[in-house]
Design a protein around this motif. Sequence first.
Motif, PDB file in Angstrom:
ATOM      1  N   UNK A 192      -6.188   3.518 -20.446  1.00  0.00           N
ATOM      2  CA  UNK A 192      -5.579   2.566 -19.508  1.00  0.00           C
ATOM      3  C   UNK A 192      -4.688   3.246 -18.455  1.00  0.00           C
ATOM      4  N   UNK A 193      -3.939   4.260 -18.856  1.00  0.00           N
ATOM      5  CA  UNK A 193      -3.083   4.978 -17.897  1.00  0.00           C
ATOM      6  C   UNK A 193      -3.947   5.740 -16.898  1.00  0.00           C
ATOM      7  N   UNK A 194      -4.983   6.407 -17.387  1.00  0.00           N
ATOM      8  CA  UNK A 194      -5.894   7.135 -16.493  1.00  0.00           C
ATOM      9  C   UNK A 194      -6.559   6.169 -15.524  1.00  0.00           C
ATOM     10  N   UNK A 195      -6.992   5.032 -16.011  1.00  0.00           N
ATOM     11  CA  UNK A 195      -7.617   4.019 -15.147  1.00  0.00           C
ATOM     12  C   UNK A 195      -6.649   3.536 -14.080  1.00  0.00           C
ATOM     13  N   UNK A 196      -5.386   3.374 -14.445  1.00  0.00           N
ATOM     14  CA  UNK A 196      -4.377   2.933 -13.472  1.00  0.00           C
ATOM     15  C   UNK A 196      -4.234   3.974 -12.354  1.00  0.00           C
ATOM     16  N   UNK A 197      -4.147   5.245 -12.720  1.00  0.00           N
ATOM     17  CA  UNK A 197      -4.044   6.309 -11.715  1.00  0.00           C
ATOM     18  C   UNK A 197      -5.300   6.358 -10.838  1.00  0.00           C
ATOM     19  N   UNK A 198      -6.463   6.201 -11.458  1.00  0.00           N
ATOM     20  CA  UNK A 198      -7.714   6.211 -10.697  1.00  0.00           C
ATOM     21  C   UNK A 198      -7.786   5.029  -9.732  1.00  0.00           C
TER      22      UNK A 198
ATOM     23  N   UNK B   1       0.843  -1.181   0.000  1.00  0.00           N
ATOM     24  CA  UNK B   1       0.000   0.000   0.000  1.00  0.00           C
ATOM     25  C   UNK B   1       0.884   1.239   0.000  1.00  0.00           C
ATOM     26  N   UNK B   2       0.576   2.173  -0.858  1.00  0.00           N
ATOM     27  CA  UNK B   2       1.324   3.416  -0.950  1.00  0.00           C
ATOM     28  C   UNK B   2       0.917   4.360   0.173  1.00  0.00           C
ATOM     29  N   UNK B   3       1.869   5.187   0.592  1.00  0.00           N
ATOM     30  CA  UNK B   3       1.535   6.215   1.569  1.00  0.00           C
ATOM     31  C   UNK B   3       0.774   7.339   0.866  1.00  0.00           C
ATOM     32  N   UNK B   4       0.136   8.182   1.640  1.00  0.00           N
ATOM     33  CA  UNK B   4      -0.607   9.312   1.088  1.00  0.00           C
ATOM     34  C   UNK B   4       0.289  10.170   0.202  1.00  0.00           C
ATOM     35  N   UNK B   5       1.510  10.419   0.660  1.00  0.00           N
ATOM     36  CA  UNK B   5       2.390  11.292  -0.109  1.00  0.00           C
ATOM     37  C   UNK B   5       2.930  10.604  -1.355  1.00  0.00           C
ATOM     38  N   UNK B   6       3.062   9.294  -1.330  1.00  0.00           N
ATOM     39  CA  UNK B   6       3.440   8.573  -2.549  1.00  0.00           C
ATOM     40  C   UNK B   6       2.308   8.640  -3.572  1.00  0.00           C
ATOM     41  N   UNK B   7       1.089   8.521  -3.098  1.00  0.00           N
ATOM     42  CA  UNK B   7      -0.070   8.617  -3.993  1.00  0.00           C
ATOM     43  C   UNK B   7      -0.122   9.997  -4.642  1.00  0.00           C
ATOM     44  N   UNK B   8       0.121  11.031  -3.847  1.00  0.00           N
ATOM     45  CA  UNK B   8       0.026  12.407  -4.351  1.00  0.00           C
ATOM     46  C   UNK B   8       1.280  12.884  -5.064  1.00  0.00           C
ATOM     47  N   UNK B   9       2.321  12.064  -5.102  1.00  0.00           N
ATOM     48  CA  UNK B   9       3.598  12.507  -5.665  1.00  0.00           C
ATOM     49  C   UNK B   9       3.573  12.668  -7.187  1.00  0.00           C
TER      50      UNK B   9
ATOM     51  N   UNK C 237      -8.290   5.394  -5.849  1.00  0.00           N
ATOM     52  CA  UNK C 237      -9.406   4.697  -5.198  1.00  0.00           C
ATOM     53  C   UNK C 237      -8.897   3.823  -4.055  1.00  0.00           C
ATOM     54  N   UNK C 238      -7.835   3.072  -4.306  1.00  0.00           N
ATOM     55  CA  UNK C 238      -7.279   2.201  -3.263  1.00  0.00           C
ATOM     56  C   UNK C 238      -6.798   3.001  -2.055  1.00  0.00           C
ATOM     57  N   UNK C 239      -6.335   4.227  -2.300  1.00  0.00           N
ATOM     58  CA  UNK C 239      -5.871   5.090  -1.212  1.00  0.00           C
ATOM     59  C   UNK C 239      -7.014   5.858  -0.549  1.00  0.00           C
ATOM     60  N   UNK C 240      -8.223   5.735  -1.092  1.00  0.00           N
ATOM     61  CA  UNK C 240      -9.383   6.374  -0.484  1.00  0.00           C
ATOM     62  C   UNK C 240      -9.665   7.786  -0.947  1.00  0.00           C
ATOM     63  N   UNK C 241      -8.921   8.293  -1.920  1.00  0.00           N
ATOM     64  CA  UNK C 241      -9.122   9.670  -2.381  1.00  0.00           C
ATOM     65  C   UNK C 241     -10.353   9.827  -3.266  1.00  0.00           C
ATOM     66  N   UNK C 242     -10.730   8.759  -3.972  1.00  0.00           N
ATOM     67  CA  UNK C 242     -11.898   8.826  -4.846  1.00  0.00           C
ATOM     68  C   UNK C 242     -12.787   7.613  -4.611  1.00  0.00           C
TER      69      UNK C 242
END
Length: 104
Positions: free
Chosen positions: A39-45, A1-9, A49-54
């Motif tokens: 596919x790239x957009x879906x990967x980012x989403x 699981x990525x940290x919040x800051x890794x997700x937002x990096x 989603x996994x991090x709880x942002x969306x």
Amino acid sequence: MLTTFEVLSLPARREILERLRSGPSSVSELSDALGLSQPITSKHLRVLKDAGFVSVRPDAQRRWYELRPEPFVEVAQWLEPYRWMWEDRLDRLGRYLDDEEASR
């Protein structure tokens, strides 16, 4: 699981979050707006989603993504003890600009 800051990096993820501020969007709308493949957009989403942002809401063949407030509250709470660093600088800048305006 990525940290919040890794997700937002990644800038692309921050841009997705910025676009979702105006309301729910589909993958295709976000892809078009960002100039990324679906596919790239879906990967980012998926990461967001996994991090709880969306959250995602299926609607027939489309999936609608929207912001969830909880992670942003968590980031804001983490940043709170550091707020003095930029508030003090902004206060000094404000005083400087007021002094410049008064001296004209």
